[in-house]
Write an enzyme that holds these catalytic residues in place. Structure first.
Site, PDB file in Angstrom:
ATOM      1  CB  CYS A 125      -0.963  -0.054   1.184  1.00 20.34           C
ATOM      2  SG  CYS A 125      -2.384   1.031   1.053  1.00 20.34           S
ATOM      3  CG  HIS A 126      -0.305   5.083   1.181  1.00 18.42           C
ATOM      4  ND1 HIS A 126      -1.537   4.492   1.010  1.00 18.42           N
ATOM      5  CD2 HIS A 126      -0.364   6.274   0.552  1.00 18.42           C
ATOM      6  CE1 HIS A 126      -2.312   5.302   0.312  1.00 18.42           C
ATOM      7  NE2 HIS A 126      -1.623   6.392   0.027  1.00 18.42           N
TER       8      HIS A 126
END
Length: 177
Positions: A107-108
């Site tokens: 994800c991030h």
């Protein structure tokens, strides 16, 4: 199934991490015998965005790449944004990646890799909003459930965790570096 009995995973995170992106991979590797240490910018405990609390084992300023076999970078927008502003965390991540140790970002979580300047010529995936940042850091971005580029494992979202965890385990078992 792989044994990770002699492996040590560093998890770099701070408050606001995406709960499942930390807890699911940690459970997957500890179930196979790996040791896990939480590396953070502050001591005590850190809290996920959905309330999971984990104890910090090592401050980022004290983390040494040679003490670990692999690295996990969980997502969570707030976590990723704050952790990448800590130069000690950036230096540790850079040392882990440049040493060839398996690194898994979901994800991030991949955001800090831009600051660590370790992405030029690499291919990875992430949450789609990071695509431009990752391309600007020199990557080829792909929209895949999981992608592995020479030990750099990446995935997009919590829905990708089964494939992400399996690839992290495989890379740790092979023991690159």
């Amino acid at each position: 199934m792989h044994s990770l009995k002699d492996k040590h995973l560093a998890v770099v995170a701070t408050d606001g991490f995406e709960d499942s992106e930390l807890t699911s991979p940690v459970k997957a590797v500890t179930d196979l015998g790996a040791k896990v240490s939480i590396v953070s910018t502050k001591g005590g405990e850190i809290k996920g965005k959905n309330g999971t609390v984990v104890s910090v084992d090592i401050l980022s300023k004290d983390a040494v790449a040679e003490s670990f076999d692999a690295l996990l970078l969980p997502g969570g927008t707030s976590n990723a944004d704050h952790i990448r502003m800590d130069q000690d965390a950036v230096n540790f991540v850079q040392a882990m990646v440049t040493s060839g140790r398996p690194t898994a970002a979901i994800c991030h979580g991949a955001w800090i890799l831009c600051d660590a300047d370790v992405l030029n010529g690499r291919t990875l995936t992430s949450y789609p909003s990071l695509k431009t940042d990752l391309r600007n850091a020199g990557t080829t971005w792909v929209d895949q459930e999981v992608w592995c580029d020479a030990g750099l494992v990446s995935s997009r979202t919590p829905e990708d965790l089964p494939a992400f965890n399996a690839k992290l385990i495989e890379e740790m078992a092979e023991g690159r570096h």
